[in-house]
Design an enzyme around this catalytic site. Sequence first.
Site, PDB file in Angstrom:
ATOM      1  N   THR A 149       0.853  -1.186   0.000  1.00 19.21           N
ATOM      2  CA  THR A 149       0.000   0.000   0.000  1.00 19.21           C
ATOM      3  C   THR A 149       0.887   1.233   0.000  1.00 19.21           C
ATOM      4  OG1 THR A 149      -1.755  -1.083   1.236  1.00 19.21           O
ATOM      5  CG2 THR A 149      -1.654   1.304   1.415  1.00 19.21           C
ATOM      6  N   ARG A 177     -13.785  -7.832   0.088  1.00 18.95           N
ATOM      7  CA  ARG A 177     -12.819  -7.808   1.205  1.00 18.95           C
ATOM      8  C   ARG A 177     -12.238  -6.393   1.352  1.00 18.95           C
ATOM      9  NH1 ARG A 177      -7.204  -6.354   1.711  1.00 18.95           N
ATOM     10  NH2 ARG A 177      -6.350  -7.432   3.495  1.00 18.95           N
ATOM     11  N   VAL A 178     -12.166  -5.926   2.594  1.00 16.91           N
ATOM     12  CA  VAL A 178     -11.568  -4.618   2.866  1.00 16.91           C
ATOM     13  C   VAL A 178     -10.419  -4.815   3.843  1.00 16.91           C
ATOM     14  CG1 VAL A 178     -11.978  -2.335   3.873  1.00 16.91           C
ATOM     15  CG2 VAL A 178     -13.752  -3.412   2.465  1.00 16.91           C
TER      16      VAL A 178
HETATM   17  C1  SD4 Z   1      -4.465  -4.571   2.764  1.00 15.87           C
HETATM   18  N1  SD4 Z   1      -2.701  -3.403   3.901  1.00 15.87           N
HETATM   19  O1  SD4 Z   1      -5.370  -4.434   1.958  1.00 15.87           O
HETATM   20  C2  SD4 Z   1      -3.255  -3.694   2.609  1.00 15.87           C
HETATM   21  C3  SD4 Z   1      -2.293  -4.343   1.676  1.00 15.87           C
HETATM   22  C4  SD4 Z   1      -0.873  -3.968   1.887  1.00 15.87           C
HETATM   23  O2  SD4 Z   1       1.361  -4.516   1.882  1.00 15.87           O
HETATM   24  O3  SD4 Z   1      -0.508  -2.933   2.340  1.00 15.87           O
HETATM   25  N2  SD4 Z   1       0.066  -4.818   1.648  1.00 15.87           N
HETATM   26  O4  SD4 Z   1      -4.495  -5.398   3.671  1.00 15.87           O
END
Ligand code: SD4
Length: 304
Positions: A149, A177-178
Amino acid sequence: MPAMIGTWQMCFEGLQEGYAILQNGGTAGDAVQTAIMRVEDNADYNSVGFGGLPAADGRVYLDAAWMDGNTLHMGGIMSAENIRNPIRAARLLCGRETNCLLAGRGAERFAVEQGLPMRDMRTEKSLAQWREELQKANRQMDAYREHDTVCMIALDDHGSMIVGTSTSGLFMKEPGRVGDSPIIGSGFYCDARFGAAAATGLGEDIMRGCLSYEIVSLMKRGASPDEACQQALYELVKSKVSLGEDEGSMSVIAMNAQGQYGAATTLRIFPFAAAKNAQPRLYAARGGKAGHAASSAAELKNEP
Ligand code: SD4
């Protein structure tokens, strides 16, 4: 003195642009939006915005959030499709007293009504990867491991502090999914009096520790950003390990009200970019052995 920090190597160019805005007297909000849009618009980054890897049904569902540390207002979208720059929608939603966090169709309708550009976020490349993954039986957990992210925190000369996040979530996730990224206190938190934090990694784990709120709370009680990141992550890792789980895949960044920054990770290495009193540089936090989350913030290199 302005300062800025962002997650992963992919944030570097955007952060350079954002920091230039801050150096020219611009706002933390404009710096964060510009920096995150650079990542969202770049199809080479397959975990954020355009070119983001699809969910199990082949569609790209976007999560994004924005928090203003001076007003404690937040805005966010979750599980939304086709919004070219999710961070712009999140920013526009921030400041509303109600209806500031919109999901799915509601978020898409809001974006259209606001005149934000819409686009199919899939590329030939991302669809090819999705098709390839479909052929593999029981490979979804591997797909889950490859996801990042973009999180940005900026502090400007006027004392304004903003945090933003944007992601397409986990590759091959279930539709609907969130993750933690649009969830206040988990994926992000910002209170300009004390600081801001943001997280990246497996959202299901990050949410169990309300990591970003915990980090800001520790800074409020006097911890440095580095200490706060390490301590919050360490506590969660300790709980996971005591439950017989592995330490998981989580990384966090933070900045305090003075613009000092820090990071921690459970990964072997977690690259992040930051700038304060100097041009942006790429750094690496390093995770320790199981049960520990040590960050050294040793400089990785000057250029991406
Ligand atoms: C999630 N935190 O959707 C995000 C994905 C992410 O490194 O950051 N992955 O769970």
